[in-house]
Motif scaffolding. Structure first.
Motif, PDB file in Angstrom:
ATOM      1  N   ASP A 101      32.690  61.585  63.772  1.00 19.86           N
ATOM      2  CA  ASP A 101      33.234  62.934  64.002  1.00 19.86           C
ATOM      3  C   ASP A 101      33.996  62.990  65.322  1.00 19.86           C
ATOM      4  O   ASP A 101      35.019  63.662  65.436  1.00 19.86           O
ATOM      5  CB  ASP A 101      32.108  63.965  64.014  1.00 19.86           C
ATOM      6  N   LEU A 102      33.469  62.287  66.329  1.00 25.48           N
ATOM      7  CA  LEU A 102      34.159  62.220  67.616  1.00 25.48           C
ATOM      8  C   LEU A 102      35.540  61.592  67.451  1.00 25.48           C
ATOM      9  O   LEU A 102      36.542  62.111  67.959  1.00 25.48           O
ATOM     10  CB  LEU A 102      33.331  61.416  68.615  1.00 25.48           C
ATOM     11  N   GLY A 111      43.302  65.840  68.313  1.00 24.92           N
ATOM     12  CA  GLY A 111      43.556  66.458  69.600  1.00 24.92           C
ATOM     13  C   GLY A 111      42.507  67.457  70.020  1.00 24.92           C
ATOM     14  O   GLY A 111      42.728  68.265  70.925  1.00 24.92           O
ATOM     15  N   ARG A 112      41.351  67.426  69.373  1.00 26.12           N
ATOM     16  CA  ARG A 112      40.271  68.344  69.722  1.00 26.12           C
ATOM     17  C   ARG A 112      39.378  67.691  70.775  1.00 26.12           C
ATOM     18  O   ARG A 112      38.658  66.745  70.473  1.00 26.12           O
ATOM     19  CB  ARG A 112      39.443  68.701  68.492  1.00 26.12           C
ATOM     20  N   LEU A 152      33.933  66.822  74.948  1.00 27.39           N
ATOM     21  CA  LEU A 152      34.151  65.381  75.117  1.00 27.39           C
ATOM     22  C   LEU A 152      33.211  64.813  76.183  1.00 27.39           C
ATOM     23  O   LEU A 152      32.711  63.687  76.040  1.00 27.39           O
ATOM     24  CB  LEU A 152      35.607  65.120  75.505  1.00 27.39           C
ATOM     25  N   ALA A 153      32.952  65.586  77.228  1.00 29.12           N
ATOM     26  CA  ALA A 153      32.072  65.114  78.300  1.00 29.12           C
ATOM     27  C   ALA A 153      30.658  64.860  77.799  1.00 29.12           C
ATOM     28  O   ALA A 153      29.921  64.062  78.384  1.00 29.12           O
ATOM     29  CB  ALA A 153      32.041  66.136  79.438  1.00 29.12           C
ATOM     30  N   LEU A 154      30.265  65.520  76.714  1.00 32.50           N
ATOM     31  CA  LEU A 154      28.948  65.292  76.118  1.00 32.50           C
ATOM     32  C   LEU A 154      29.000  64.195  75.067  1.00 32.50           C
ATOM     33  O   LEU A 154      28.171  63.284  75.054  1.00 32.50           O
ATOM     34  CB  LEU A 154      28.441  66.591  75.478  1.00 32.50           C
ATOM     35  N   PRO A 202      35.657  66.344  53.719  1.00 31.29           N
ATOM     36  CA  PRO A 202      35.753  65.569  54.948  1.00 31.29           C
ATOM     37  C   PRO A 202      34.379  65.073  55.405  1.00 31.29           C
ATOM     38  O   PRO A 202      33.354  65.639  55.068  1.00 31.29           O
ATOM     39  CB  PRO A 202      36.317  66.586  55.935  1.00 31.29           C
ATOM     40  N   GLY A 203      34.394  64.000  56.239  1.00 27.98           N
ATOM     41  CA  GLY A 203      33.166  63.402  56.753  1.00 27.98           C
ATOM     42  C   GLY A 203      33.066  61.949  56.371  1.00 27.98           C
ATOM     43  O   GLY A 203      33.667  61.509  55.386  1.00 27.98           O
TER      44      GLY A 203
END
Length: 322
Positions: A207-208, A215-216, A220-222, A272-273
Protein backbone atom coordinates in the motif's frame (compact mmCIF):
# COMPACT_ATOMS: atom_id res chain seq x y z
CA UNK A 1 2.64 12.70 22.19
CA UNK A 2 3.82 9.95 24.53
CA UNK A 3 0.92 7.77 23.39
CA UNK A 4 1.87 8.28 19.73
CA UNK A 5 5.50 7.40 20.39
CA UNK A 6 4.44 4.30 22.29
CA UNK A 7 2.16 3.21 19.43
CA UNK A 8 4.93 3.84 16.89
CA UNK A 9 7.42 1.84 18.97
CA UNK A 10 4.99 -1.08 19.23
CA UNK A 11 4.26 -0.88 15.50
CA UNK A 12 7.98 -0.84 14.60
CA UNK A 13 8.57 -3.89 16.77
CA UNK A 14 5.60 -5.67 15.20
CA UNK A 15 6.82 -4.84 11.68
CA UNK A 16 10.26 -6.24 12.52
CA UNK A 17 8.73 -9.39 14.01
CA UNK A 18 6.57 -9.79 10.91
CA UNK A 19 9.61 -9.57 8.62
CA UNK A 20 11.47 -12.06 10.82
CA UNK A 21 8.48 -14.43 10.73
CA UNK A 22 8.04 -14.07 6.96
CA UNK A 23 11.65 -15.15 6.47
CA UNK A 24 11.34 -18.07 8.90
CA UNK A 25 7.99 -19.15 7.53
CA UNK A 26 9.17 -18.87 3.91
CA UNK A 27 5.53 -19.13 2.92
CA UNK A 28 4.01 -17.41 -0.08
CA UNK A 29 1.30 -18.24 -2.57
CA UNK A 30 3.78 -19.50 -5.17
CA UNK A 31 5.56 -21.78 -2.68
CA UNK A 32 2.23 -23.01 -1.30
CA UNK A 33 0.88 -23.94 -4.72
CA UNK A 34 4.22 -25.44 -5.76
CA UNK A 35 3.96 -27.74 -2.76
CA UNK A 36 0.51 -28.87 -3.91
CA UNK A 37 1.64 -29.53 -7.49
CA UNK A 38 5.01 -31.13 -6.73
CA UNK A 39 4.41 -32.87 -3.40
CA UNK A 40 0.61 -33.27 -3.26
CA UNK A 41 0.67 -31.55 0.13
CA UNK A 42 -1.06 -28.42 1.36
CA UNK A 43 0.86 -27.57 4.54
CA UNK A 44 1.73 -24.05 3.40
CA UNK A 45 -1.83 -23.28 2.30
CA UNK A 46 -3.08 -24.48 5.69
CA UNK A 47 -0.49 -22.24 7.40
CA UNK A 48 -1.67 -19.21 5.40
CA UNK A 49 -5.29 -19.96 6.24
CA UNK A 50 -4.37 -20.30 9.89
CA UNK A 51 -2.60 -16.92 9.80
CA UNK A 52 -5.76 -15.36 8.34
CA UNK A 53 -7.83 -17.04 11.09
CA UNK A 54 -5.52 -15.58 13.76
CA UNK A 55 -6.05 -12.12 12.25
CA UNK A 56 -9.81 -12.74 12.28
CA UNK A 57 -9.67 -13.81 15.95
CA UNK A 58 -7.70 -10.69 16.86
CA UNK A 59 -10.13 -8.40 15.07
CA UNK A 60 -13.16 -10.12 16.63
CA UNK A 61 -11.65 -9.84 20.13
CA UNK A 62 -10.86 -6.15 19.56
CA UNK A 63 -14.36 -5.54 18.18
CA UNK A 64 -16.00 -7.13 21.23
CA UNK A 65 -13.70 -5.10 23.49
CA UNK A 66 -14.72 -1.93 21.67
CA UNK A 67 -11.34 -0.70 20.44
CA UNK A 68 -11.07 -1.97 16.86
CA UNK A 69 -10.32 0.80 14.32
CA UNK A 70 -12.84 1.30 11.55
CA UNK A 71 -12.61 -1.55 9.01
CA UNK A 72 -11.02 -0.54 5.71
CA UNK A 73 -13.20 0.27 2.73
CA UNK A 74 -14.82 -2.57 0.86
CA UNK A 75 -14.40 -2.72 -2.92
CA UNK A 76 -16.85 -3.74 -5.60
CA UNK A 77 -16.49 -7.17 -7.13
CA UNK A 78 -16.13 -6.70 -10.90
CA UNK A 79 -14.28 -8.26 -13.82
CA UNK A 80 -11.42 -5.91 -12.90
CA UNK A 81 -11.09 -7.88 -9.67
CA UNK A 82 -10.62 -11.13 -11.59
CA UNK A 83 -8.17 -9.54 -14.04
CA UNK A 84 -6.22 -7.97 -11.19
CA UNK A 85 -5.92 -11.31 -9.41
CA UNK A 86 -4.70 -12.90 -12.64
CA UNK A 87 -2.01 -10.22 -13.02
CA UNK A 88 -0.95 -10.75 -9.41
CA UNK A 89 -0.63 -14.47 -10.10
CA UNK A 90 1.24 -14.01 -13.37
CA UNK A 91 3.61 -11.49 -11.77
CA UNK A 92 4.27 -13.79 -8.80
CA UNK A 93 5.01 -16.67 -11.16
CA UNK A 94 7.35 -14.58 -13.34
CA UNK A 95 9.24 -13.29 -10.29
CA UNK A 96 9.26 -16.72 -8.66
CA UNK A 97 7.59 -15.37 -5.54
CA UNK A 98 4.74 -13.15 -4.39
CA UNK A 99 5.28 -9.93 -2.46
CA UNK A 100 5.43 -11.88 0.82
CA UNK A 101 7.82 -14.52 -0.45
CA UNK A 102 10.07 -11.86 -1.95
CA UNK A 103 10.71 -10.55 1.57
CA UNK A 104 11.68 -14.05 2.71
CA UNK A 105 14.05 -14.56 -0.22
CA UNK A 106 15.62 -11.16 0.30
CA UNK A 107 16.22 -12.18 3.90
CA UNK A 108 18.12 -15.19 2.61
CA UNK A 109 20.45 -12.97 0.58
CA UNK A 110 18.83 -13.46 -2.82
CA UNK A 111 19.40 -9.85 -3.78
CA UNK A 112 17.48 -10.10 -7.06
CA UNK A 113 14.29 -9.96 -4.99
CA UNK A 114 15.20 -6.44 -3.85
CA UNK A 115 13.92 -5.48 -7.34
CA UNK A 116 10.38 -6.74 -6.69
CA UNK A 117 9.31 -3.65 -4.63
CA UNK A 118 10.71 -1.19 -7.23
CA UNK A 119 8.99 -3.24 -9.92
CA UNK A 120 5.74 -3.09 -7.97
CA UNK A 121 6.17 0.69 -7.70
CA UNK A 122 6.71 0.97 -11.47
CA UNK A 123 3.59 -1.13 -12.09
CA UNK A 124 1.60 1.23 -9.87
CA UNK A 125 2.79 4.16 -11.99
CA UNK A 126 0.50 2.87 -14.75
CA UNK A 127 -2.46 4.30 -12.84
CA UNK A 128 -4.51 6.22 -15.37
CA UNK A 129 -3.37 3.86 -18.14
CA UNK A 130 -4.84 0.74 -16.53
CA UNK A 131 -8.64 0.88 -16.13
CA UNK A 132 -9.19 0.67 -12.38
CA UNK A 133 -12.22 -0.16 -10.32
CA UNK A 134 -11.83 2.47 -7.64
CA UNK A 135 -15.39 2.59 -6.34
CA UNK A 136 -15.62 1.49 -2.73
CA UNK A 137 -17.80 1.59 0.35
CA UNK A 138 -15.85 3.69 2.88
CA UNK A 139 -18.23 2.87 5.75
CA UNK A 140 -18.59 -0.78 4.81
CA UNK A 141 -19.25 -3.25 7.57
CA UNK A 142 -17.98 -6.81 7.57
CA UNK A 143 -19.85 -10.10 7.84
CA UNK A 144 -17.14 -11.23 10.26
CA UNK A 145 -17.46 -8.24 12.57
CA UNK A 146 -21.25 -8.05 12.29
CA UNK A 147 -21.39 -11.56 13.73
CA UNK A 148 -18.43 -11.16 16.07
CA UNK A 149 -20.16 -12.79 19.04
CA UNK A 150 -21.05 -15.89 17.00
CA UNK A 151 -17.62 -16.49 15.47
CA UNK A 152 -15.62 -15.55 18.56
CA UNK A 153 -15.74 -19.00 20.17
CA UNK A 154 -14.35 -21.11 17.28
CA UNK A 155 -11.71 -18.52 16.43
CA UNK A 156 -10.55 -18.14 20.02
CA UNK A 157 -10.50 -21.92 20.40
CA UNK A 158 -8.04 -22.04 17.48
CA UNK A 159 -5.85 -19.43 19.16
CA UNK A 160 -6.11 -21.30 22.46
CA UNK A 161 -5.10 -24.56 20.81
CA UNK A 162 -2.07 -22.91 19.22
CA UNK A 163 -1.17 -21.18 22.49
CA UNK A 164 -1.35 -24.49 24.35
CA UNK A 165 1.18 -26.01 21.97
CA UNK A 166 3.45 -22.99 22.45
CA UNK A 167 3.27 -23.40 26.25
CA UNK A 168 4.05 -27.11 25.90
CA UNK A 169 7.09 -26.33 23.74
CA UNK A 170 8.26 -23.73 26.27
CA UNK A 171 8.03 -26.27 29.09
CA UNK A 172 10.11 -28.66 27.03
CA UNK A 173 12.80 -26.02 26.47
CA UNK A 174 12.01 -25.81 22.74
CA UNK A 175 10.14 -22.49 22.57
CA UNK A 176 12.31 -20.86 19.88
CA UNK A 177 12.39 -23.99 17.72
CA UNK A 178 8.61 -24.26 17.90
CA UNK A 179 7.73 -20.59 17.36
CA UNK A 180 10.10 -20.17 14.42
CA UNK A 181 9.24 -23.44 12.69
CA UNK A 182 7.77 -22.64 9.24
CA UNK A 183 4.12 -23.37 10.07
CA UNK A 184 4.01 -21.54 13.40
CA UNK A 185 6.09 -18.63 12.07
CA UNK A 186 3.39 -18.08 9.44
CA UNK A 187 0.89 -17.76 12.29
CA UNK A 188 3.19 -15.22 13.95
CA UNK A 189 2.79 -13.10 10.79
CA UNK A 190 -0.94 -12.94 11.50
CA UNK A 191 -0.37 -12.06 15.15
CA UNK A 192 2.09 -9.28 14.25
CA UNK A 193 -0.40 -7.92 11.73
CA UNK A 194 -3.08 -7.67 14.43
CA UNK A 195 -0.67 -5.71 16.66
CA UNK A 196 0.08 -3.35 13.75
CA UNK A 197 -3.63 -2.98 13.03
CA UNK A 198 -4.42 -1.98 16.61
CA UNK A 199 -1.35 0.27 16.96
CA UNK A 200 -1.44 2.25 13.71
CA UNK A 201 -4.31 0.88 11.62
CA UNK A 202 -4.33 -1.42 8.56
CA UNK A 203 -0.85 -1.62 7.06
CA UNK A 204 0.74 -3.42 4.12
CA UNK A 205 4.04 -2.43 2.52
CA UNK A 206 2.53 -2.69 -0.95
CA UNK A 207 0.00 0.00 0.00
CA UNK A 208 2.91 2.32 0.75
CA UNK A 209 4.41 1.68 -2.69
CA UNK A 210 1.04 2.20 -4.39
CA UNK A 211 0.43 5.48 -2.57
CA UNK A 212 3.93 6.75 -3.39
CA UNK A 213 3.29 6.00 -7.06
CA UNK A 214 0.12 8.12 -6.85
CA UNK A 215 1.95 10.97 -5.12
CA UNK A 216 0.19 10.40 -1.81
CA UNK A 217 2.70 11.24 0.90
CA UNK A 218 0.32 11.01 3.86
CA UNK A 219 1.88 9.50 7.00
CA UNK A 220 5.15 8.80 5.14
CA UNK A 221 7.10 9.53 8.33
CA UNK A 222 5.24 6.63 9.97
CA UNK A 223 4.92 4.16 7.11
CA UNK A 224 8.48 4.33 5.77
CA UNK A 225 10.04 3.21 9.11
CA UNK A 226 7.56 0.30 9.18
CA UNK A 227 8.64 -0.64 5.65
CA UNK A 228 12.31 -0.59 6.70
CA UNK A 229 11.51 -2.50 9.88
CA UNK A 230 9.80 -5.24 7.88
CA UNK A 231 12.80 -5.75 5.60
CA UNK A 232 15.24 -5.40 8.50
CA UNK A 233 13.41 -8.15 10.35
CA UNK A 234 13.65 -10.41 7.30
CA UNK A 235 17.42 -9.86 7.03
CA UNK A 236 17.80 -10.56 10.76
CA UNK A 237 15.73 -13.71 10.38
CA UNK A 238 17.96 -14.99 7.59
CA UNK A 239 21.14 -14.13 9.48
CA UNK A 240 20.11 -15.80 12.75
CA UNK A 241 18.98 -18.93 10.88
CA UNK A 242 22.24 -19.15 8.94
CA UNK A 243 20.39 -18.65 5.67
CA UNK A 244 21.81 -15.26 4.77
CA UNK A 245 24.05 -16.33 1.90
CA UNK A 246 24.42 -13.49 -0.59
CA UNK A 247 23.57 -14.51 -4.15
CA UNK A 248 24.14 -11.73 -6.67
CA UNK A 249 21.47 -11.61 -9.37
CA UNK A 250 21.97 -12.64 -12.95
CA UNK A 251 20.58 -10.27 -15.57
CA UNK A 252 17.81 -12.74 -16.33
CA UNK A 253 16.75 -13.09 -12.69
CA UNK A 254 16.90 -9.35 -12.13
CA UNK A 255 14.63 -8.80 -15.13
CA UNK A 256 12.15 -11.46 -13.99
CA UNK A 257 11.93 -9.94 -10.49
CA UNK A 258 11.52 -6.41 -11.81
CA UNK A 259 8.93 -7.37 -14.44
CA UNK A 260 7.12 -9.72 -12.06
CA UNK A 261 6.89 -6.92 -9.51
CA UNK A 262 5.53 -4.56 -12.19
CA UNK A 263 2.82 -7.05 -13.16
CA UNK A 264 1.81 -7.41 -9.51
CA UNK A 265 1.71 -3.62 -9.16
CA UNK A 266 -0.60 -3.34 -12.18
CA UNK A 267 -2.80 -6.09 -10.77
CA UNK A 268 -3.06 -4.29 -7.45
CA UNK A 269 -4.55 -1.27 -9.24
CA UNK A 270 -7.32 -3.37 -10.74
CA UNK A 271 -8.42 -5.12 -7.55
CA UNK A 272 -7.40 -2.76 -5.74
CA UNK A 273 -4.89 -4.27 -3.26
CA UNK A 274 -2.13 -6.85 -3.26
CA UNK A 275 -1.93 -10.34 -1.83
CA UNK A 276 -0.44 -9.33 1.53
CA UNK A 277 -3.43 -7.12 2.33
CA UNK A 278 -5.85 -9.53 0.67
CA UNK A 279 -4.70 -12.51 2.76
CA UNK A 280 -4.33 -10.67 6.07
CA UNK A 281 -7.26 -8.26 5.84
CA UNK A 282 -9.72 -8.81 3.00
CA UNK A 283 -9.83 -12.60 3.37
CA UNK A 284 -10.48 -12.74 7.16
CA UNK A 285 -12.99 -9.87 6.87
CA UNK A 286 -14.91 -12.07 4.41
CA UNK A 287 -14.72 -9.44 1.67
CA UNK A 288 -16.03 -11.04 -1.58
CA UNK A 289 -13.60 -9.05 -3.77
CA UNK A 290 -10.62 -10.37 -1.76
CA UNK A 291 -11.75 -14.00 -1.98
CA UNK A 292 -12.31 -13.74 -5.74
CA UNK A 293 -9.00 -11.92 -6.33
CA UNK A 294 -7.07 -14.56 -4.36
CA UNK A 295 -8.85 -17.36 -6.21
CA UNK A 296 -7.98 -15.73 -9.54
CA UNK A 297 -4.37 -15.29 -8.42
CA UNK A 298 -4.08 -18.91 -7.28
CA UNK A 299 -5.72 -20.22 -10.45
CA UNK A 300 -3.33 -18.23 -12.64
CA UNK A 301 -0.27 -19.47 -10.75
CA UNK A 302 -1.47 -23.09 -10.97
CA UNK A 303 -2.19 -22.72 -14.70
CA UNK A 304 1.27 -21.23 -15.31
CA UNK A 305 2.91 -24.07 -13.38
CA UNK A 306 1.02 -26.73 -15.30
CA UNK A 307 1.82 -25.11 -18.65
CA UNK A 308 5.51 -24.90 -17.71
CA UNK A 309 5.56 -28.56 -16.67
CA UNK A 310 3.94 -29.55 -19.95
CA UNK A 311 6.45 -27.52 -21.97
CA UNK A 312 9.36 -29.09 -20.09
CA UNK A 313 7.95 -32.57 -20.67
CA UNK A 314 7.54 -31.91 -24.39
CA UNK A 315 11.11 -30.60 -24.56
CA UNK A 316 12.39 -33.88 -23.13
CA UNK A 317 10.06 -35.98 -25.31
CA UNK A 318 9.48 -33.84 -28.42
CA UNK A 319 7.67 -36.71 -30.12
CA UNK A 320 4.79 -36.13 -27.66
CA UNK A 321 4.10 -32.82 -29.36
CA UNK A 322 2.79 -34.63 -32.44
Amino acid sequence: MAGSLAALSVALLAAGVMGYAVQRGATCMVAALEEIVAERRARRIVALLEAAAIVAAGMVAAQLAGFLPMPPADHLLTLHTVAGGALLGLGAYVAGSCVFGSIAKLGSGQWAYALVPPGFFLGCLTTGLVPTSARSEPMATSALLDQAALVAVPLLLLVGWRSRRVVRAARGGMLAEHVWSPHVATGVIGLAFVVLLLAVGPWAYTDLLADLARGRMAELALRLPLFLGLFGGAILGGWTAGRLKPAWPTARKALSCLSGGALMGMGSLLIPGSNDGLILLGFPLLRPYAWVALASMAGTILAAMLVARTVRRLAVFPELAY
